[in-house]
Design a protein around this motif. Structure first.
Motif, PDB file in Angstrom:
ATOM      1  N   PHE A   1       0.768  -1.084   0.075  1.00 18.12           N
ATOM      2  CA  PHE A   1      -0.041  -0.065   0.033  1.00 18.12           C
ATOM      3  C   PHE A   1       0.880   1.243  -0.024  1.00 18.12           C
ATOM      4  CE2 PHE A   1      -2.752   3.316   1.794  1.00 18.12           C
ATOM      5  CZ  PHE A   1      -4.014   3.211   1.031  1.00 18.12           C
ATOM      6  N   PRO A   2       0.447   2.477  -0.778  1.00 19.18           N
ATOM      7  CA  PRO A   2      -0.725   2.506  -1.497  1.00 19.18           C
ATOM      8  C   PRO A   2      -0.840   1.783  -2.777  1.00 19.18           C
ATOM      9  CG  PRO A   2       0.532   4.229  -1.624  1.00 19.18           C
ATOM     10  CD  PRO A   2       1.368   3.431  -0.853  1.00 19.18           C
ATOM     11  N   ARG A   3       0.265   1.233  -3.413  1.00 17.26           N
ATOM     12  CA  ARG A   3       0.273   0.323  -4.538  1.00 17.26           C
ATOM     13  C   ARG A   3      -0.652  -0.783  -4.246  1.00 17.26           C
ATOM     14  NH1 ARG A   3       5.401  -1.808  -5.694  1.00 17.26           N
ATOM     15  NH2 ARG A   3       4.960  -1.596  -7.643  1.00 17.26           N
ATOM     16  N   GLY A   4      -0.839  -1.785  -5.293  1.00 24.31           N
ATOM     17  CA  GLY A   4      -1.570  -2.881  -4.938  1.00 24.31           C
ATOM     18  C   GLY A   4      -2.952  -2.990  -5.592  1.00 24.31           C
ATOM     19  N   VAL A   5      -3.439  -4.189  -5.654  1.00 19.58           N
ATOM     20  CA  VAL A   5      -4.509  -4.626  -6.358  1.00 19.58           C
ATOM     21  C   VAL A   5      -5.594  -4.707  -5.404  1.00 19.58           C
ATOM     22  CG1 VAL A   5      -5.499  -6.931  -7.600  1.00 19.58           C
ATOM     23  CG2 VAL A   5      -3.094  -6.108  -7.730  1.00 19.58           C
ATOM     24  N   ASP A   6      -7.017  -4.196  -6.134  1.00 16.78           N
ATOM     25  CA  ASP A   6      -8.204  -4.461  -5.423  1.00 16.78           C
ATOM     26  C   ASP A   6      -8.964  -5.683  -6.189  1.00 16.78           C
ATOM     27  OD1 ASP A   6      -7.795  -1.886  -4.254  1.00 16.78           O
ATOM     28  OD2 ASP A   6      -8.220  -0.993  -6.445  1.00 16.78           O
ATOM     29  N   VAL A   7      -9.779  -6.336  -5.396  1.00 16.80           N
ATOM     30  CA  VAL A   7     -10.475  -7.464  -5.903  1.00 16.80           C
ATOM     31  C   VAL A   7     -11.697  -7.534  -5.448  1.00 16.80           C
ATOM     32  CG1 VAL A   7     -10.479 -10.089  -5.284  1.00 16.80           C
ATOM     33  CG2 VAL A   7      -8.156  -9.052  -5.229  1.00 16.80           C
ATOM     34  N   LEU A   8     -12.483  -7.922  -6.787  1.00 18.10           N
ATOM     35  CA  LEU A   8     -14.081  -8.261  -6.599  1.00 18.10           C
ATOM     36  C   LEU A   8     -14.098  -9.767  -6.464  1.00 18.10           C
ATOM     37  CD1 LEU A   8     -15.128  -5.285  -9.028  1.00 18.10           C
ATOM     38  CD2 LEU A   8     -15.712  -5.434  -6.629  1.00 18.10           C
ATOM     39  N   LEU A   9     -14.744 -10.063  -5.516  1.00 15.58           N
ATOM     40  CA  LEU A   9     -15.018 -11.642  -5.357  1.00 15.58           C
ATOM     41  C   LEU A   9     -16.499 -11.810  -6.041  1.00 15.58           C
ATOM     42  CD1 LEU A   9     -13.935 -12.157  -1.923  1.00 15.58           C
ATOM     43  CD2 LEU A   9     -12.650 -12.966  -3.759  1.00 15.58           C
ATOM     44  N   VAL A  10     -16.726 -12.791  -6.903  1.00 16.88           N
ATOM     45  CA  VAL A  10     -18.059 -13.233  -7.812  1.00 16.88           C
ATOM     46  C   VAL A  10     -18.388 -14.430  -7.390  1.00 16.88           C
ATOM     47  CG1 VAL A  10     -17.834 -11.094  -9.212  1.00 16.88           C
ATOM     48  CG2 VAL A  10     -17.304 -13.268  -9.931  1.00 16.88           C
ATOM     49  N   ALA A  11     -19.794 -14.663  -7.318  1.00 17.19           N
ATOM     50  CA  ALA A  11     -20.086 -16.010  -7.141  1.00 17.19           C
ATOM     51  C   ALA A  11     -21.385 -15.993  -7.824  1.00 17.19           C
ATOM     52  CB  ALA A  11     -20.202 -16.643  -5.500  1.00 17.19           C
ATOM     53  N   GLY A  12     -21.750 -16.524  -8.875  1.00 16.77           N
ATOM     54  CA  GLY A  12     -23.169 -16.355  -9.626  1.00 16.77           C
ATOM     55  C   GLY A  12     -23.325 -14.913  -9.942  1.00 16.77           C
ATOM     56  N   ASP A  13     -24.494 -14.373  -9.198  1.00 19.43           N
ATOM     57  CA  ASP A  13     -24.599 -13.012  -9.615  1.00 19.43           C
ATOM     58  C   ASP A  13     -24.473 -12.009  -8.546  1.00 19.43           C
ATOM     59  OD1 ASP A  13     -26.859 -13.866  -7.973  1.00 19.43           O
ATOM     60  OD2 ASP A  13     -28.389 -13.130  -9.111  1.00 19.43           O
ATOM     61  N   ARG A  14     -23.614 -12.738  -7.580  1.00 17.08           N
ATOM     62  CA  ARG A  14     -23.346 -12.080  -6.367  1.00 17.08           C
ATOM     63  C   ARG A  14     -21.867 -11.657  -6.248  1.00 17.08           C
ATOM     64  NH1 ARG A  14     -26.278 -13.389  -1.690  1.00 17.08           N
ATOM     65  NH2 ARG A  14     -24.673 -13.850  -0.178  1.00 17.08           N
ATOM     66  N   VAL A  15     -21.404 -10.337  -5.500  1.00 13.03           N
ATOM     67  CA  VAL A  15     -20.267  -9.626  -5.564  1.00 13.03           C
ATOM     68  C   VAL A  15     -19.988  -9.228  -4.074  1.00 13.03           C
ATOM     69  CG1 VAL A  15     -21.216  -7.533  -6.465  1.00 13.03           C
ATOM     70  CG2 VAL A  15     -18.803  -8.117  -6.699  1.00 13.03           C
ATOM     71  N   ALA A  16     -18.664  -9.392  -3.744  1.00 12.87           N
ATOM     72  CA  ALA A  16     -18.061  -8.638  -2.622  1.00 12.87           C
ATOM     73  C   ALA A  16     -16.948  -7.997  -3.082  1.00 12.87           C
ATOM     74  CB  ALA A  16     -18.161  -9.537  -1.539  1.00 12.87           C
ATOM     75  N   GLY A  17     -16.413  -6.950  -2.315  1.00 13.62           N
ATOM     76  CA  GLY A  17     -15.203  -6.385  -2.673  1.00 13.62           C
ATOM     77  C   GLY A  17     -14.107  -6.214  -1.658  1.00 13.62           C
ATOM     78  N   LEU A  18     -13.169  -6.569  -2.131  1.00  6.90           N
ATOM     79  CA  LEU A  18     -11.664  -6.266  -1.039  1.00  6.90           C
ATOM     80  C   LEU A  18     -10.799  -5.239  -1.705  1.00  6.90           C
ATOM     81  CD1 LEU A  18     -10.802 -10.081  -0.782  1.00  6.90           C
ATOM     82  CD2 LEU A  18     -12.264  -8.726   0.827  1.00  6.90           C
ATOM     83  N   PRO A  19     -11.099  -3.952  -1.102  1.00  6.22           N
ATOM     84  CA  PRO A  19     -10.173  -2.754  -1.837  1.00  6.22           C
ATOM     85  C   PRO A  19      -8.825  -3.305  -0.949  1.00  6.22           C
ATOM     86  CG  PRO A  19     -11.674  -2.010   0.049  1.00  6.22           C
ATOM     87  CD  PRO A  19     -12.213  -3.660  -0.255  1.00  6.22           C
ATOM     88  N   ARG A  20      -7.820  -2.737  -1.425  1.00  5.39           N
ATOM     89  CA  ARG A  20      -6.399  -2.920  -1.131  1.00  5.39           C
ATOM     90  C   ARG A  20      -6.203  -2.619   0.600  1.00  5.39           C
ATOM     91  NH1 ARG A  20      -3.835   0.819  -5.543  1.00  5.39           N
ATOM     92  NH2 ARG A  20      -5.591   0.283  -6.423  1.00  5.39           N
ATOM     93  N   THR A  21      -7.155  -1.900   1.064  1.00  3.13           N
ATOM     94  CA  THR A  21      -6.862  -1.421   2.447  1.00  3.13           C
ATOM     95  C   THR A  21      -7.497  -2.377   3.514  1.00  3.13           C
ATOM     96  OG1 THR A  21      -9.166  -0.318   2.158  1.00  3.13           O
ATOM     97  CG2 THR A  21      -7.108   1.095   2.050  1.00  3.13           C
ATOM     98  N   VAL A  22      -8.225  -3.368   2.986  1.00  7.58           N
ATOM     99  CA  VAL A  22      -8.659  -4.054   3.951  1.00  7.58           C
ATOM    100  C   VAL A  22      -7.810  -5.286   4.595  1.00  7.58           C
ATOM    101  CG1 VAL A  22      -9.885  -5.970   2.495  1.00  7.58           C
ATOM    102  CG2 VAL A  22     -11.101  -5.376   4.425  1.00  7.58           C
ATOM    103  N   GLN A  23      -8.192  -5.292   5.811  1.00  8.38           N
ATOM    104  CA  GLN A  23      -7.517  -6.486   6.504  1.00  8.38           C
ATOM    105  C   GLN A  23      -8.298  -7.648   6.680  1.00  8.38           C
ATOM    106  OE1 GLN A  23      -5.291  -5.529  10.431  1.00  8.38           O
ATOM    107  NE2 GLN A  23      -5.773  -3.381  10.130  1.00  8.38           N
TER     108      GLN A  23
END
Lengths: 200, 360, 281
Positions: free
Chosen positions: A164-186
């Motif tokens: 951080f502050p470099r890094g990748v953000d992740v969107l987790l998807v399953a079927g039509d559902r999505v959750a987010g993991l911005p690079r800040t999250v522990q």
């Protein structure tokens, strides 16, 4: 004959999908439902993300298992498909064959926004105990259960946070559902037996 | 009360009606039509097209009329329109070497292939107000230049290796309307910004380089003006077709360069291009372009015209005009915060002085 | 809705560009994401950043509130609200409580914001270090290394010289313990409302082409010193209309003999309080 389809209502479906993505990335661990999109090989939510965010200025990388979606993506999103992971703004991969986070564009210290977003398809998402998330966007902690993700992911995520502050953000998807993991999250794994006292 | 009263919407509507009335002026005077603006106020049309980055004489005339001749406002109107247009593709680079010139001069050679072609110019006119201005009869005296396109002065110098080549590394140039600005900016990005930059601002900056704010020994290598074809390669055809013509003024400014360890002494270029009859603009642009290359050529960056961030972040008059004029908007919340600080500081000072006096 | 333009004026590729920038902004709280700002039909410096952000997020079901200096009726607020009513056909409201999206210039409403609401701030100059260092290349470097010593020094010089920090508005904050951020020219009074707010805060600087964000429940700390803690404005009298003693007041000059009247800058807050009083009476 082109397989699949785009948004039924391109303007408003894109807006609704975006607001859902804005929500899951600003409040990590919350789960949203995206419009049902029919795209070859891509889960519905991943396809909706592609339609919402990729275009000629935001190239995509597709895992070989999503190769059938290339034609669909070019036609419905106008997004170039790149073969070099580092050139992609959006990387689509299933958890089973996911790339290392460090292999994606990380941005640079002065421009950490020049980094990739990984859209990672998993088996299931719920707010049952599994991971305990904390950081900006979370009032205390939030539980997120991710089924079908490899055990190394947390170590990889730990390294991602360290950049951080470099890094990748992740969107987790399953079927039509999505959750987010911005690079800040522990992310801390919740140990069995501890789940009864989870906070929200 | 200034604001915080009901009726803001009604007040705005009334102000706009008044503006429309003032714009039209005396109804007994005929409304100026678009063809008149295009044909008789061509300099205004050219400037508006250049700074709006949109080549459309009729739309520029619409904007000028709507802005009641306020060219900043007209540029703004046209820019705001331009931004809504879909991007269908990119044209091929203009080939100004193939320009059908109606003006072409060089200050560096007395005569040269293709000759000196004055064309229509204010140069050498005596600036005496002409109260009976009328159209001349051109049929007898004025030749129209139909000669083939003359070679470029830069190419003539280049054949002897006296001037740096114009680099083309084949890469796709930046697009300042699509890519956020970052520094240092590429020359392509800089030229785009200068090309739509405010003529007055660039003129003053170019002028400053002639007066010692930045090192510069420019010669007007070549100024040419005329129509060039715009070519486009449709994907389904795979070859270029001409989709129209634009009138441009191009300036190649030649500058002395002492060379570096790796580069022998040679002339360097400053480049200027503007829509229409934009000679003052294109010359200023060429001076500033060369000045902005100081760092790249290993020269000191000392004058404002050599400072990328300074020039590029202040040359756009739509941005500048908006921000200067935003001071008209209410700021009373911030002013109240300033008052709070100022009153506290003053109260403390008065208290201190009272204590001091009491102690004495 | 007026025809000829897309929903909420901007074309879809422009919205996508903005949306990608917004997602980066929430992922890196307080960091200024460069974006390819467009010319809008309103002048730069008059809220074009906020307007572009609002246009990118707005949907048919939103209820939009627009304030300038805390008031819904100021000319610029009226103009921007009309713009979206015309181009997006969305419902507008004067009520902070009913709004889903609130675009603002210079204030955060007094009514506490709720989870699910989005604030959109209009930002003139996004760079907190700009008065200390005019060069973007240099300020970018300072942010990259969280090198904020110059800002602390500036505030400390204030204390040494005047006995207090003299920055009245647009008071610098540290977001999530990492990025120094300008909260836009809100008074110091509003800074505490940013800290751990349940609402999402989005900031748009159109002319300067930057977007930044503070996610909900994120730490936003106003810079200060232990012996000189951050303070907010206060008044020695309540609002002359509604009697509120805890709201930000506008000073109104009533005559040329020093007459002053103080009223709430947040017109919705003031009106709600008056209505409640009337109902109670």
């Amino acid at each position: 004959m082109l397989e699949g389809s785009g948004f039924e209502d391109p303007v408003h479906d894109a807006q609704r999908s975006f607001r859902a993505l804005l929500n899951v990335l600003s409040e990590p661990g919350t789960i949203a439902t995206l419009p049902q999109i029919d795209a070859p090989s891509l889960p519905a939510a991943a396809a909706a993300i592609a339609l919402t965010l990729t275009d000629r200025d935001a190239p995509a990388w597709l895992d070989p298992s999503f190769a059938a979606a290339a034609q669909w993506l070019r036609f419905f999103a106008g997004a170039p498909i790149v073969t070099d992971l580092r050139e992609a703004s959006f990387v689509f991969a299933p958890a089973a064959s996911r790339p290392q986070l460090a292999a994606l564009a990380q941005g640079d210290p002065a421009y950490p926004d020049r980094s990739a977003t990984l859209v990672l398809t998993v088996a299931a998402l719920s707010n049952d105990p599994g991971w305990r998330l904390s950081g900006p966007g979370i009032n205390g902690t939030r539980d997120l259960s991710v089924k079908g993700i490899d055990l190394d992911f947390l170590a990889d995520w730990h390294d991602n946070r360290a950049r951080f502050p470099r890094g990748v953000d992740v969107l987790l998807v399953a079927g039509d559902r999505v959750a987010g993991l911005p690079r800040t999250v522990q992310i801390e794994p919740v140990h069995i037996g501890e789940s009864a006292c989870m906070s929200r | 009360m200034y604001v915080a009263v009901k009726g803001g919407a009604a007040a705005i509507r009334a102000a706009h009606e008044l503006l429309a009335d003032v714009r039209r002026g005396d109804r007994d005077v005929p409304q100026v039509d678009l063809a008149q603006i295009d044909q008789q106020l061509g300099g205004a049309v050219d400037r508006v097209m250049a700074e709006a980055s949109l080549y459309d004489r009729e739309l520029a005339a619409v904007a000028i009329r709507q802005a009641r001749g306020d060219l900043f406002e007209a540029v703004f109107l046209l820019r705001a329109y331009r931004t809504t247009l879909p991007r269908l593709g990119d044209s091929e680079p203009l080939n100004t070497g193939a320009m059908q010139v109606d003006r072409r001069i060089s200050a560096t050679f007395k005569d040269l292939p293709g000759g000196q072609v004055l064309g229509a110019t204010f140069d050498y006119t005596h600036r005496l107000l002409d109260f009976e201005l009328d159209a001349p009869d051109l049929s007898a005296t004025t030749p129209v230049c139909t000669a083939p396109p003359p070679p470029r002065v830069g190419d003539l110098l280049g054949a002897d290796g006296l001037i740096e080549p114009n680099p083309d590394d084949g890469s796709t140039p930046a697009d300042i309307t699509r890519d956020p600005p970052t520094y240092p900016a590429s020359r392509a990005a800089r030229l785009q910004a200068l090309s739509r930059g405010d003529e007055g601002f660039l003129l003053a900056l170019g002028y400053s380089t002639q007066r010692g704010y930045g090192w510069s020994h420019p010669f007007a290598g070549e100024i040419r003006r005329g129509f060039v074809d715009v070519e486009f390669v449709p994907e389904e055809l795979g070859f270029a077709i001409t989709i129209g013509k634009v009138e441009v003024t191009e300036v190649d400014m030649v500058n002395h360069f002492s060379g570096t360890e790796d580069t022998p002494p040679c002339f360097t270029r400053g480049y200027g291009l503007a829509f229409g009859h934009g000679e003052r603009k294109a010359m200023s642009m060429a001076l500033v372009d060369r000045a902005l290359r100081a760092a790249e050529l290993g020269e000191d960056v000392a004058g404002p015209a050599q400072d990328q961030e300074f020039v590029l972040s202040h040359c756009d008059n739509v941005e500048a005009s908006g921000f200067v004029q935003h001071l008209k908007l209410p700021h009373y919340v911030d002013f109240q915060a300033e008052l709070d600080v100022l009153r506290r500081l003053r109260a403390e000072r008065i208290e201190e002085e009272a204590l001091k006096e009491a102690a004495e | 809705m007026s025809s000829g333009y897309n929903f909420a004026y901007l074309d879809e590729p422009t919205k996508r560009m903005l949306r990608r920038s917004l997602l980066k902004a929430v992922a890196i709280p307080g960091y200024q994401v460069p974006f390819a700002s467009r010319e809008m039909p309103l002048p730069f410096g008059w809220g074009t950043g906020g307007i572009q952000v609002t246009a990118a997020i707005l949907g048919r079901d939103d209820r939009l509130k627009v304030i300038d200096q805390g008031a819904d009726d100021t000319t610029n607020a009226v103009s921007i609200r009309d713009f979206f009513a015309k181009t997006a056909g969305v419902a507008t409201t004067l009520s902070t409580r009913d709004a889903t999206v609130i675009q603002t210039r210079h204030r955060i409403p007094e009514t506490p914001l709720q989870h699910g609401q989005i604030m959109v701030f209009q930002v003139p100059i996004p760079e907190p270090l700009r008065w200390l260092e005019p060069r973007e290349t240099e300020t970018r470097r300072m942010h990259a290394f969280a090198d904020y010593g110059a800002m602390h020094l500036k505030l400390y010089e204030d204390v040494a010289r005047y006995g207090r920090i003299t920055t009245a508005y647009d008071y610098p904050v540290l977001v999530a313990g990492r990025y120094l951020m300008r909260p836009s020219p809100i008074p110091r009074f509003d800074n505490p409302k940013l800290d751990a707010s349940p609402a999402l805060m989005l900031f748009g600087a159109g002319r300067e082409k930057r977007i930044y964000a503070v996610p909900p429940y994120t730490s936003v700390k106003s810079l200060d010193f232990e012996d000189h803690p951050f303070t907010i404005e206060s008044w020695d009298r309540p609002c002359a209309r509604c009697g509120a003693a805890d709201s930000y007041l506008d000073e109104i000059i009533t005559d040329d003999r020093g007459g002053r009247r103080f009223v709430c800058s947040d017109t919705d807050h003031c009106n709600q309080r008056l209505d409640a009083k009337e109902k109670a009476a």
